[in-house]
Design an enzyme around this catalytic site. Structure first.
Site, PDB file in Angstrom:
ATOM      1  N   ARG A   1       5.545 -29.853 -23.770  1.00 32.07           N
ATOM      2  CA  ARG A   1       4.938 -29.010 -24.796  1.00 32.07           C
ATOM      3  C   ARG A   1       5.457 -29.491 -26.147  1.00 32.07           C
ATOM      4  O   ARG A   1       6.621 -29.910 -26.274  1.00 32.07           O
ATOM      5  CB  ARG A   1       5.293 -27.528 -24.595  1.00 32.07           C
ATOM      6  CG  ARG A   1       4.544 -26.833 -23.463  1.00 32.07           C
ATOM      7  CD  ARG A   1       3.045 -26.671 -23.742  1.00 32.07           C
ATOM      8  NE  ARG A   1       2.351 -25.943 -22.680  1.00 32.07           N
ATOM      9  CZ  ARG A   1       1.749 -26.504 -21.630  1.00 32.07           C
ATOM     10  NH1 ARG A   1       1.759 -27.826 -21.492  1.00 32.07           N
ATOM     11  NH2 ARG A   1       1.135 -25.771 -20.728  1.00 32.07           N
TER      12      ARG A   1
ATOM     13  N   HIS B   1      -3.701 -34.081 -25.140  1.00 32.12           N
ATOM     14  CA  HIS B   1      -3.311 -33.222 -24.017  1.00 32.12           C
ATOM     15  C   HIS B   1      -4.139 -33.538 -22.759  1.00 32.12           C
ATOM     16  O   HIS B   1      -4.845 -32.683 -22.230  1.00 32.12           O
ATOM     17  CB  HIS B   1      -3.438 -31.739 -24.397  1.00 32.12           C
ATOM     18  CG  HIS B   1      -2.545 -30.831 -23.591  1.00 32.12           C
ATOM     19  ND1 HIS B   1      -1.884 -29.749 -24.107  1.00 32.12           N
ATOM     20  CD2 HIS B   1      -2.204 -30.848 -22.275  1.00 32.12           C
ATOM     21  CE1 HIS B   1      -1.192 -29.137 -23.164  1.00 32.12           C
ATOM     22  NE2 HIS B   1      -1.373 -29.800 -22.030  1.00 32.12           N
TER      23      HIS B   1
ATOM     24  N   GLU C   1      -0.563 -27.626 -31.782  1.00 28.16           N
ATOM     25  CA  GLU C   1      -1.788 -28.113 -31.153  1.00 28.16           C
ATOM     26  C   GLU C   1      -2.975 -27.210 -31.458  1.00 28.16           C
ATOM     27  O   GLU C   1      -2.788 -25.987 -31.390  1.00 28.16           O
ATOM     28  CB  GLU C   1      -1.534 -28.122 -29.638  1.00 28.16           C
ATOM     29  CG  GLU C   1      -2.091 -29.291 -28.920  1.00 28.16           C
ATOM     30  CD  GLU C   1      -1.560 -29.360 -27.504  1.00 28.16           C
ATOM     31  OE1 GLU C   1      -0.355 -29.632 -27.330  1.00 28.16           O
ATOM     32  OE2 GLU C   1      -2.351 -29.125 -26.590  1.00 28.16           O
TER      33      GLU C   1
HETATM   34  N1  LIG Z   1       0.606 -32.539 -20.679  1.00 25.78           N
HETATM   35  C1  LIG Z   1       0.066 -31.763 -19.754  1.00 25.78           C
HETATM   36  O1  LIG Z   1      -1.152 -31.721 -19.590  1.00 25.78           O
HETATM   37  C2  LIG Z   1       0.932 -30.950 -18.856  1.00 25.78           C
HETATM   38  C3  LIG Z   1       2.143 -30.440 -19.275  1.00 25.78           C
HETATM   39  N2  LIG Z   1       2.919 -29.698 -18.412  1.00 25.78           N
HETATM   40  C4  LIG Z   1       4.209 -29.185 -18.874  1.00 25.78           C
HETATM   41  O2  LIG Z   1       5.227 -29.682 -18.026  1.00 25.78           O
HETATM   42  C5  LIG Z   1       6.183 -28.659 -17.805  1.00 25.78           C
HETATM   43  C6  LIG Z   1       7.003 -28.957 -16.562  1.00 25.78           C
HETATM   44  O3  LIG Z   1       6.248 -28.720 -15.396  1.00 25.78           O
HETATM   45  P1  LIG Z   1       6.930 -28.798 -13.945  1.00 25.78           P
HETATM   46  O4  LIG Z   1       7.628 -30.090 -13.771  1.00 25.78           O
HETATM   47  O5  LIG Z   1       5.914 -28.400 -12.957  1.00 25.78           O
HETATM   48  O6  LIG Z   1       8.044 -27.647 -14.095  1.00 25.78           O
HETATM   49  P2  LIG Z   1       9.351 -27.428 -13.229  1.00 25.78           P
HETATM   50  O7  LIG Z   1       9.710 -26.007 -13.400  1.00 25.78           O
HETATM   51  O8  LIG Z   1       9.165 -27.970 -11.852  1.00 25.78           O
HETATM   52  O9  LIG Z   1      10.446 -28.365 -13.931  1.00 25.78           O
HETATM   53  C7  LIG Z   1      11.055 -28.055 -15.121  1.00 25.78           C
HETATM   54  C8  LIG Z   1      12.453 -28.669 -15.142  1.00 25.78           C
HETATM   55  O10 LIG Z   1      13.020 -28.428 -16.415  1.00 25.78           O
HETATM   56  C9  LIG Z   1      14.373 -28.049 -16.244  1.00 25.78           C
HETATM   57  N3  LIG Z   1      14.802 -27.219 -17.370  1.00 25.78           N
HETATM   58  C10 LIG Z   1      14.378 -25.992 -17.719  1.00 25.78           C
HETATM   59  N4  LIG Z   1      15.002 -25.585 -18.826  1.00 25.78           N
HETATM   60  C11 LIG Z   1      15.857 -26.575 -19.172  1.00 25.78           C
HETATM   61  C12 LIG Z   1      16.787 -26.751 -20.224  1.00 25.78           C
HETATM   62  N5  LIG Z   1      16.992 -25.790 -21.140  1.00 25.78           N
HETATM   63  N6  LIG Z   1      17.477 -27.921 -20.270  1.00 25.78           N
HETATM   64  C13 LIG Z   1      17.299 -28.877 -19.358  1.00 25.78           C
HETATM   65  N7  LIG Z   1      16.409 -28.760 -18.326  1.00 25.78           N
HETATM   66  C14 LIG Z   1      15.722 -27.623 -18.244  1.00 25.78           C
HETATM   67  C15 LIG Z   1      14.420 -27.286 -14.939  1.00 25.78           C
HETATM   68  O11 LIG Z   1      15.719 -27.360 -14.424  1.00 25.78           O
HETATM   69  P3  LIG Z   1      16.193 -26.592 -13.084  1.00 25.78           P
HETATM   70  O12 LIG Z   1      15.384 -27.218 -11.970  1.00 25.78           O
HETATM   71  O13 LIG Z   1      17.610 -26.895 -12.976  1.00 25.78           O
HETATM   72  O14 LIG Z   1      15.844 -25.161 -13.304  1.00 25.78           O
HETATM   73  C16 LIG Z   1      13.410 -28.087 -14.107  1.00 25.78           C
HETATM   74  O15 LIG Z   1      14.053 -29.140 -13.464  1.00 25.78           O
HETATM   75  C17 LIG Z   1       5.335 -27.386 -17.769  1.00 25.78           C
HETATM   76  O16 LIG Z   1       6.101 -26.242 -18.063  1.00 25.78           O
HETATM   77  C18 LIG Z   1       4.266 -27.665 -18.807  1.00 25.78           C
HETATM   78  O17 LIG Z   1       4.662 -27.142 -20.057  1.00 25.78           O
HETATM   79  C19 LIG Z   1       2.514 -29.450 -17.144  1.00 25.78           C
HETATM   80  C20 LIG Z   1       1.316 -29.923 -16.685  1.00 25.78           C
HETATM   81  C21 LIG Z   1       0.408 -30.680 -17.513  1.00 25.78           C
HETATM   82  O1  LIG Z   2      -0.651 -27.147 -16.584  1.00 27.03           O
HETATM   83  C1  LIG Z   2      -0.260 -27.196 -17.771  1.00 27.03           C
HETATM   84  O2  LIG Z   2       0.782 -26.644 -18.140  1.00 27.03           O
HETATM   85  C2  LIG Z   2      -1.033 -27.945 -18.764  1.00 27.03           C
HETATM   86  O3  LIG Z   2      -0.545 -28.272 -19.810  1.00 27.03           O
HETATM   87  C3  LIG Z   2      -2.439 -28.327 -18.508  1.00 27.03           C
HETATM   88  O4  LIG Z   2      -2.700 -28.676 -17.250  1.00 27.03           O
END
Ligand SMILES: NC(=O)C1=CN([C@@H]2O[C@H](COP(=O)(O)OP(=O)(O)OC[C@H]3O[C@@H](n4cnc5c(N)ncnc54)[C@H](OP(=O)(O)O)[C@@H]3O)[C@@H](O)[C@H]2O)C=CC1
Ligand SMILES: O=C(O)C(=O)CO
Length: 317
Positions: free
Chosen positions: A237, A284, A266
């Site tokens: 994000r 995005h 955005e």
């Molecule tokens: N560009 C796009 O179109 C897309 C963007 N996204 C974005 O990607 C993000 C991640 O998705 P996803 O991988 O499924 O989420 P997950 O919840 O699987 O992974 C997030 C990770 O971030 C870590 N985390 C959370 N807070 C912190 C912090 N303060 N410092 C360090 N690490 C932290 C968590 O750690 P822990 O495991 O230890 O809790 C976890 O490992 C979504 O929230 C979304 O905003 C998603 C899909 C599409």
């Molecule tokens: O899944 C999300 O969080 C996105 O950003 C769009 O797929």
């Protein structure tokens, strides 16, 4: 019959599935819900299928009072546009679509990494401008990604999918920073802080969720810790990165380049960023493939179906 608002244009198969289960009002438009529309979604429906941009802040729930709606099924894994605590306090469940988005978003991270490291955006602009003078041995030299070090800030589902592609596909060393230690099927070094991670890698990838804790997690200090040859990739994000500090770092050569799929405000992208040759800018696109959007939609509808059937909901937030 249960009344559901679908707040945005979706693949037809998803709308058809929802229509088979609920009395659906389909808002077949690309723009986010206005404040009045959000209030109407809460007051006039039993549930709503919403998505990013639909800014359900605490103020919306407090104005809504005790709403008719009992669930917001988010289309997407990231739910930072919804104040979940306020939603719960108003009696609503919030759900999301984890997993469906993982591979496609990791692929876009790889696209951005390659484009930024190998100056692909800049090269394409050169060819299209008609200014290309032909190949020569030191033309547009970039960073060779194979065998370099990648840093994953947020080793969750998407972070791990990126790390796996980097390790198995590009022979890269993997380092990460996350709240917790991860058990992984490939070698990876955990760093104590974003700064330590930034200093240790050639490519830093942001894959943490947006939250008050991660706002501007990639600060001027983190960027300063990176090597001048390093690249920053953000597929998470926009507001996790201090965008003004990033622009300053790119302009001053503090880092070599950036690849961005998301922006702090955005869809507004600052002019200064648009002007930079060393920034690769995508709109995005993380999950922008029909089958992925169908999977996300099916998950959102499955959450609604289970909720109204009184069954365990697959993806509560
Ligand atoms: N560009 C796009 O179109 C897309 C963007 N996204 C974005 O990607 C993000 C991640 O998705 P996803 O991988 O499924 O989420 P997950 O919840 O699987 O992974 C997030 C990770 O971030 C870590 N985390 C959370 N807070 C912190 C912090 N303060 N410092 C360090 N690490 C932290 C968590 O750690 P822990 O495991 O230890 O809790 C976890 O490992 C979504 O929230 C979304 O905003 C998603 C899909 C599409
Ligand atoms: O899944 C999300 O969080 C996105 O950003 C769009 O797929």
């Amino acid at each position: 019959m249960t009344r559901i608002l679908i707040a945005r244009n979706l693949p037809e198969s998803v709308v058809a599935e929802a229509r088979g289960l609920f009395d659906v009002t389909y808002r077949d438009r690309p723009d986010p819900l206005s404040r009045d529309e959000m209030l109407e979604a809460l007051a006039g429906y039993d549930g709503a299928l919403v998505t990013l941009g639909d800014a359900f802040g605490a103020d919306v729930f407090s104005e809504a009072g005790t709403p008719r709606a009992k669930i917001l099924a988010n289309f997407g894994v990231g739910y930072n546009h919804i104040d979940v605590a306020a939603a719960k306090a108003a009696g609503l469940m919030v759900t999301n679509t984890p997993g469906a988005v993982t591979d496609a978003t990791a692929d876009i991270a790889m696209t951005l990494m390659l484009m930024s490291c190998r100056r692909a955006g800049e090269g394409e602009r050169l060819v299209r401008s008609g200014g290309w003078q032909g190949w020569h041995p030191v033309q547009m030299l970039g960073l060779h990604m194979s065998g370099k070090r990648v840093g994953i800030l947020g080793m969750g589902r998407i972070g791990q999918a990126i790390a796996r592609r980097c390790h198995f596909g590009f022979g890269m060393e993997v380092a990460y920073a996350s709240r917790s230690e991860k058990t992984l099927d490939f070698p990876a070094t955990r760093c104590a802080s974003p700064e330590a991670l930034a200093a240790a890698v050639d490519v830093l990838v942001v894959s943490v969720p947006a939250s008050p804790e991660t706002h501007h997690l990639v600060s001027a200090g983190v960027l300063a810790a990176m090597q001048p040859t390093a690249h920053l990739i953000n597929i998470a994000r926009g507001d996790i990165v201090d965008e003004a500090a990033l622009i300053a770092a790119l302009e001053a050569g503090v880092i070599a380049g950036a690849g961005l799929d998301v922006y702090e405000h955005e869809p507004r992208v600052p002019e200064a960023l648009l002007a930079l040759e060393n920034a690769v800018l995508l709109p995005h696109l993380g999950t922008a493939a029909l089958e992925v959007r169908e999977d996300m939609g099916r998950m959102a509808v499955a959450n609604l179906r289970a909720f109204f059937a009184g069954e365990p909901v697959p993806n509560p937030v």
